[in-house]
Design a protein around this motif. Structure first.
Motif, PDB file in Angstrom:
ATOM      1  N   SER B  84     -29.727 -70.823   0.649  1.00  0.00           N
ATOM      2  CA  SER B  84     -28.710 -70.042   1.353  1.00  0.00           C
ATOM      3  C   SER B  84     -29.350 -68.898   2.132  1.00  0.00           C
ATOM      4  O   SER B  84     -30.270 -68.253   1.659  1.00  0.00           O
ATOM      5  CB  SER B  84     -27.720 -69.466   0.347  1.00  0.00           C
ATOM      6  OG  SER B  84     -26.827 -68.618   1.027  1.00  0.00           O
ATOM      7  N   TYR B  85     -28.865 -68.689   3.355  1.00  0.00           N
ATOM      8  CA  TYR B  85     -29.360 -67.540   4.111  1.00  0.00           C
ATOM      9  C   TYR B  85     -28.256 -66.509   4.306  1.00  0.00           C
ATOM     10  O   TYR B  85     -28.365 -65.596   5.088  1.00  0.00           O
ATOM     11  CB  TYR B  85     -29.953 -67.984   5.452  1.00  0.00           C
ATOM     12  CG  TYR B  85     -28.978 -68.711   6.364  1.00  0.00           C
ATOM     13  CD1 TYR B  85     -28.751 -70.065   6.204  1.00  0.00           C
ATOM     14  CD2 TYR B  85     -28.313 -68.042   7.382  1.00  0.00           C
ATOM     15  CE1 TYR B  85     -27.880 -70.751   7.030  1.00  0.00           C
ATOM     16  CE2 TYR B  85     -27.430 -68.724   8.210  1.00  0.00           C
ATOM     17  CZ  TYR B  85     -27.226 -70.078   8.031  1.00  0.00           C
ATOM     18  OH  TYR B  85     -26.365 -70.739   8.842  1.00  0.00           O
ATOM     19  N   SER B  87     -25.754 -63.461   2.900  1.00  0.00           N
ATOM     20  CA  SER B  87     -25.812 -62.395   1.919  1.00  0.00           C
ATOM     21  C   SER B  87     -24.728 -62.616   0.875  1.00  0.00           C
ATOM     22  O   SER B  87     -23.579 -62.918   1.204  1.00  0.00           O
ATOM     23  CB  SER B  87     -25.610 -61.048   2.608  1.00  0.00           C
ATOM     24  OG  SER B  87     -25.218 -60.096   1.652  1.00  0.00           O
ATOM     25  N   SER B  88     -25.105 -62.461  -0.397  1.00  0.00           N
ATOM     26  CA  SER B  88     -24.118 -62.692  -1.456  1.00  0.00           C
ATOM     27  C   SER B  88     -23.092 -61.562  -1.510  1.00  0.00           C
ATOM     28  O   SER B  88     -22.052 -61.687  -2.131  1.00  0.00           O
ATOM     29  CB  SER B  88     -24.828 -62.837  -2.802  1.00  0.00           C
ATOM     30  OG  SER B  88     -25.554 -61.663  -3.067  1.00  0.00           O
ATOM     31  N   LYS B  89     -23.406 -60.423  -0.839  1.00  0.00           N
ATOM     32  CA  LYS B  89     -22.469 -59.296  -0.858  1.00  0.00           C
ATOM     33  C   LYS B  89     -21.384 -59.466   0.199  1.00  0.00           C
ATOM     34  O   LYS B  89     -20.381 -58.757   0.195  1.00  0.00           O
ATOM     35  CB  LYS B  89     -23.222 -57.993  -0.611  1.00  0.00           C
ATOM     36  CG  LYS B  89     -24.044 -57.578  -1.812  1.00  0.00           C
ATOM     37  CD  LYS B  89     -24.792 -56.291  -1.533  1.00  0.00           C
ATOM     38  CE  LYS B  89     -25.750 -56.007  -2.663  1.00  0.00           C
ATOM     39  NZ  LYS B  89     -26.996 -55.412  -2.159  1.00  0.00           N
ATOM     40  N   GLN B  90     -21.620 -60.384   1.132  1.00  0.00           N
ATOM     41  CA  GLN B  90     -20.686 -60.569   2.228  1.00  0.00           C
ATOM     42  C   GLN B  90     -19.379 -61.209   1.776  1.00  0.00           C
ATOM     43  O   GLN B  90     -19.385 -62.118   0.931  1.00  0.00           O
ATOM     44  CB  GLN B  90     -21.341 -61.493   3.245  1.00  0.00           C
ATOM     45  CG  GLN B  90     -21.288 -60.962   4.636  1.00  0.00           C
ATOM     46  CD  GLN B  90     -21.956 -61.926   5.599  1.00  0.00           C
ATOM     47  OE1 GLN B  90     -22.363 -63.031   5.265  1.00  0.00           O
ATOM     48  NE2 GLN B  90     -22.074 -61.488   6.823  1.00  0.00           N
ATOM     49  N   LYS B  91     -18.282 -60.741   2.344  1.00  0.00           N
ATOM     50  CA  LYS B  91     -17.016 -61.430   2.110  1.00  0.00           C
ATOM     51  C   LYS B  91     -16.986 -62.694   2.960  1.00  0.00           C
ATOM     52  O   LYS B  91     -17.616 -62.750   4.024  1.00  0.00           O
ATOM     53  CB  LYS B  91     -15.850 -60.537   2.539  1.00  0.00           C
ATOM     54  CG  LYS B  91     -15.481 -59.501   1.524  1.00  0.00           C
ATOM     55  CD  LYS B  91     -14.214 -58.792   1.970  1.00  0.00           C
ATOM     56  CE  LYS B  91     -13.904 -57.663   1.018  1.00  0.00           C
ATOM     57  NZ  LYS B  91     -12.800 -56.837   1.502  1.00  0.00           N
ATOM     58  N   ILE B  92     -16.193 -63.659   2.510  1.00  0.00           N
ATOM     59  CA  ILE B  92     -16.132 -64.917   3.248  1.00  0.00           C
ATOM     60  C   ILE B  92     -15.562 -64.687   4.649  1.00  0.00           C
ATOM     61  O   ILE B  92     -16.033 -65.281   5.621  1.00  0.00           O
ATOM     62  CB  ILE B  92     -15.314 -65.940   2.454  1.00  0.00           C
ATOM     63  CG1 ILE B  92     -16.110 -66.171   1.186  1.00  0.00           C
ATOM     64  CG2 ILE B  92     -15.095 -67.224   3.240  1.00  0.00           C
ATOM     65  CD1 ILE B  92     -15.739 -67.248   0.328  1.00  0.00           C
ATOM     66  N   ARG B 125     -16.184 -62.358  -2.339  1.00  0.00           N
ATOM     67  CA  ARG B 125     -17.577 -62.224  -1.897  1.00  0.00           C
ATOM     68  C   ARG B 125     -18.337 -63.469  -2.333  1.00  0.00           C
ATOM     69  O   ARG B 125     -18.074 -64.011  -3.417  1.00  0.00           O
ATOM     70  CB  ARG B 125     -18.200 -60.964  -2.487  1.00  0.00           C
ATOM     71  CG  ARG B 125     -17.633 -59.715  -1.862  1.00  0.00           C
ATOM     72  CD  ARG B 125     -18.201 -58.435  -2.436  1.00  0.00           C
ATOM     73  NE  ARG B 125     -17.286 -57.327  -2.172  1.00  0.00           N
ATOM     74  CZ  ARG B 125     -17.181 -56.707  -0.991  1.00  0.00           C
ATOM     75  NH1 ARG B 125     -17.959 -57.063   0.020  1.00  0.00           N
ATOM     76  NH2 ARG B 125     -16.318 -55.737  -0.816  1.00  0.00           N
ATOM     77  N   LEU B 126     -19.243 -63.876  -1.470  1.00  0.00           N
ATOM     78  CA  LEU B 126     -19.969 -65.126  -1.716  1.00  0.00           C
ATOM     79  C   LEU B 126     -20.626 -65.120  -3.096  1.00  0.00           C
ATOM     80  O   LEU B 126     -20.594 -66.111  -3.817  1.00  0.00           O
ATOM     81  CB  LEU B 126     -21.017 -65.317  -0.611  1.00  0.00           C
ATOM     82  CG  LEU B 126     -21.408 -66.751  -0.298  1.00  0.00           C
ATOM     83  CD1 LEU B 126     -20.212 -67.605   0.048  1.00  0.00           C
ATOM     84  CD2 LEU B 126     -22.417 -66.783   0.842  1.00  0.00           C
ATOM     85  N   GLY B 127     -21.187 -63.977  -3.472  1.00  0.00           N
ATOM     86  CA  GLY B 127     -21.899 -63.882  -4.745  1.00  0.00           C
ATOM     87  C   GLY B 127     -21.009 -64.028  -5.959  1.00  0.00           C
ATOM     88  O   GLY B 127     -21.489 -64.325  -7.055  1.00  0.00           O
ATOM     89  N   SER B 128     -19.691 -63.829  -5.777  1.00  0.00           N
ATOM     90  CA  SER B 128     -18.793 -63.915  -6.928  1.00  0.00           C
ATOM     91  C   SER B 128     -18.364 -65.349  -7.203  1.00  0.00           C
ATOM     92  O   SER B 128     -17.702 -65.624  -8.200  1.00  0.00           O
ATOM     93  CB  SER B 128     -17.553 -63.045  -6.680  1.00  0.00           C
ATOM     94  OG  SER B 128     -16.750 -63.636  -5.680  1.00  0.00           O
ATOM     95  N   LEU B 129     -18.718 -66.266  -6.314  1.00  0.00           N
ATOM     96  CA  LEU B 129     -18.299 -67.670  -6.488  1.00  0.00           C
ATOM     97  C   LEU B 129     -19.310 -68.431  -7.331  1.00  0.00           C
ATOM     98  O   LEU B 129     -20.472 -68.055  -7.430  1.00  0.00           O
ATOM     99  CB  LEU B 129     -18.200 -68.353  -5.115  1.00  0.00           C
ATOM    100  CG  LEU B 129     -17.232 -67.746  -4.112  1.00  0.00           C
ATOM    101  CD1 LEU B 129     -17.324 -68.495  -2.799  1.00  0.00           C
ATOM    102  CD2 LEU B 129     -15.813 -67.768  -4.641  1.00  0.00           C
ATOM    103  N   GLN B 134     -20.112 -71.907  -3.767  1.00  0.00           N
ATOM    104  CA  GLN B 134     -20.970 -71.334  -2.715  1.00  0.00           C
ATOM    105  C   GLN B 134     -21.468 -72.447  -1.789  1.00  0.00           C
ATOM    106  O   GLN B 134     -21.473 -72.306  -0.571  1.00  0.00           O
ATOM    107  CB  GLN B 134     -22.173 -70.629  -3.337  1.00  0.00           C
ATOM    108  CG  GLN B 134     -21.813 -69.322  -3.998  1.00  0.00           C
ATOM    109  CD  GLN B 134     -23.040 -68.554  -4.467  1.00  0.00           C
ATOM    110  OE1 GLN B 134     -24.125 -68.707  -3.939  1.00  0.00           O
ATOM    111  NE2 GLN B 134     -22.848 -67.723  -5.477  1.00  0.00           N
ATOM    112  N   GLU B 135     -21.868 -73.560  -2.402  1.00  0.00           N
ATOM    113  CA  GLU B 135     -22.364 -74.667  -1.576  1.00  0.00           C
ATOM    114  C   GLU B 135     -21.258 -75.241  -0.712  1.00  0.00           C
ATOM    115  O   GLU B 135     -21.486 -75.613   0.438  1.00  0.00           O
ATOM    116  CB  GLU B 135     -22.989 -75.756  -2.456  1.00  0.00           C
ATOM    117  CG  GLU B 135     -24.162 -75.202  -3.253  1.00  0.00           C
ATOM    118  CD  GLU B 135     -25.300 -76.191  -3.447  1.00  0.00           C
ATOM    119  OE1 GLU B 135     -25.204 -77.328  -2.945  1.00  0.00           O
ATOM    120  OE2 GLU B 135     -26.282 -75.812  -4.098  1.00  0.00           O
TER     121      GLU B 135
END
Lengths: 124, 237
Positions: B84-85, B87-92, B125-129, B134-135
């Motif tokens: 993944s490129y 950021s996990s902090k980013q909202k979808i 947020r991507l990191g919370s999934l 995420q994939e």
């Protein structure tokens, strides 16, 4: 429709068999509308090109008609339907016979076993 | 008319002493779903990165839709990397904004519909999934572009069988006869039903290319079986 595939035979041929089966079982009745390539491909989880190929082949056999913008339907031609039914049952018999042959059972002996199944059914 | 979407001639890529691609020749037509299959380290990811324009080849040529790699071809190629490129902090929703800004061919409505069907909130947020989700999000944004060439590097790697089905379904239902989808994987059994064509790649070269149904017809073998057979007798894999 029951979509199941084995890896050792072309997928388009397996799709053709499933669709023929659906016509025989009445899931796709004569004159009935056939879902679009896209819908069928999604249902069967196969490549739309492969689904397209299977439908084109069935059109060539005469089982499906149309294919234009109005979509395909199952033929109403009794002759074609009869021939398809005959061929499907013959293929089933051949497949069955081959399985018996593996154990050295001849088709005649196998027929005896099939008849015995009939008696069991009548008893119960 | 059938157009060549991807063409490589004598493509070579060297990372220091490692030869990742060794004079690879390949041509892929439009409207196909192609499996790029090979053992680890065979050059699958390198080929995708070169096609996406993320790397410059050491030698040889590569063209997308008849053009050399450039900003023009980058606009035609939608690439899903193996790592993944984002950021996990980013909202979808921010991720969708980025895609909308960068790619004129991005169909935001389509992406939002697909995410809605997955019950994934745009505020998450991507990191919370979960890893599987995420994939899926990444695949959804990549497949929501109206590209000519999709490059999916191991799209079904770390997800459960149900998620695998979802991902393959997304690929099938987004199918566009103008576009070609390249899927790299070593989980051949899972993808073989959706493939038109396959490319076996090993040690930076194309070993074999063909139509999936033709292999089954001629050999009575699945691609998975053929793969195991072809790669069994090779050294270093």
């Amino acid at each position: 429709m029951n979509w199941k595939f084995t890896g050792d035979r072309p997928v388009y041929q397996q799709i053709m068999e499933t669709l023929r089966g659906a016509v025989l079982k009445g899931e796709l009745p004569p004159g009935g509308k056939v879902p679009s390539v896209r819908d069928l491909a999604a249902q069967a989880q196969v490549n739309p090109n492969t689904m397209q190929r299977a439908l084109t082949e069935l059109e060539r056999e005469g089982l499906l008609v149309g294919g234009g913008t109005s979509g395909r339907t199952v033929t109403r031609e009794q002759k074609v339907l009869e021939a398809m039914r005959e061929e499907t049952l013959r293929a089933l018999a051949r497949e069955c016979a081959e399985k018996f042959m593996v154990f050295g059972v001849t088709p005649t002996q196998a027929a005896g076993l099939l008849l015995a199944l009939d008696e069991v059914k009548e008893e119960s | 008319m059938e157009q060549t979407v991807l063409e490589a001639r004598g493509l070579t890529m060297r990372y220091h002493k490692t030869l990742a691609l060794d004079g690879l020749d390949l041509a892929l037509p439009q409207g196909k779903i192609v499996g790029l299959l090979g053992p680890n380290g065979s050059g699958k990811t390198t080929l995708m990165k070169l096609t996406a324009g993320l790397l410059t080849p050491t030698g040889g040529e590569i063209q997308v839709c008849g053009q050399k790699i450039s900003p023009v071809t980058k606009a035609l190629v939608s690439y899903l990397p193996d790592k993944s490129y984002f950021s996990s902090k980013q909202k979808i929703s921010q991720l969708l904004d980025t895609f909308q800004d960068f790619y004129p061919d991005f169909d935001r409505e389509r992406a939002e519909n697909m995410l809605g069907a997955l019950n994934i909130s745009l505020d998450a947020r991507l990191g919370s999934l979960s890893k599987g989700n995420q994939e899926k999000v990444q695949l959804v944004v990549v497949m929501s572009r109206r590209a000519r060439l999709y490059l999916l590097d191991e799209p079904i790697g770390g997800v459960d069988p149900a998620a695998r089905d979802y991902i393959l379904n997304t690929i099938i239902t987004n199918y566009d006869p103008q576009a070609t989808v390249v899927i790299s994987t070593h989980l051949i059994g899972d993808v073989e039903r959706v493939l038109d064509e396959f490319v076996f790649i090993n040690q930076g070269k194309v070993l074999r290319q063909g139509a999936a149904d033709q292999v089954r017809e001629e050999t009575g073998k699945s691609l998975d079986e053929l793969f195991r057979e072809v790669f069994k007798c090779l050294p270093n894999c």
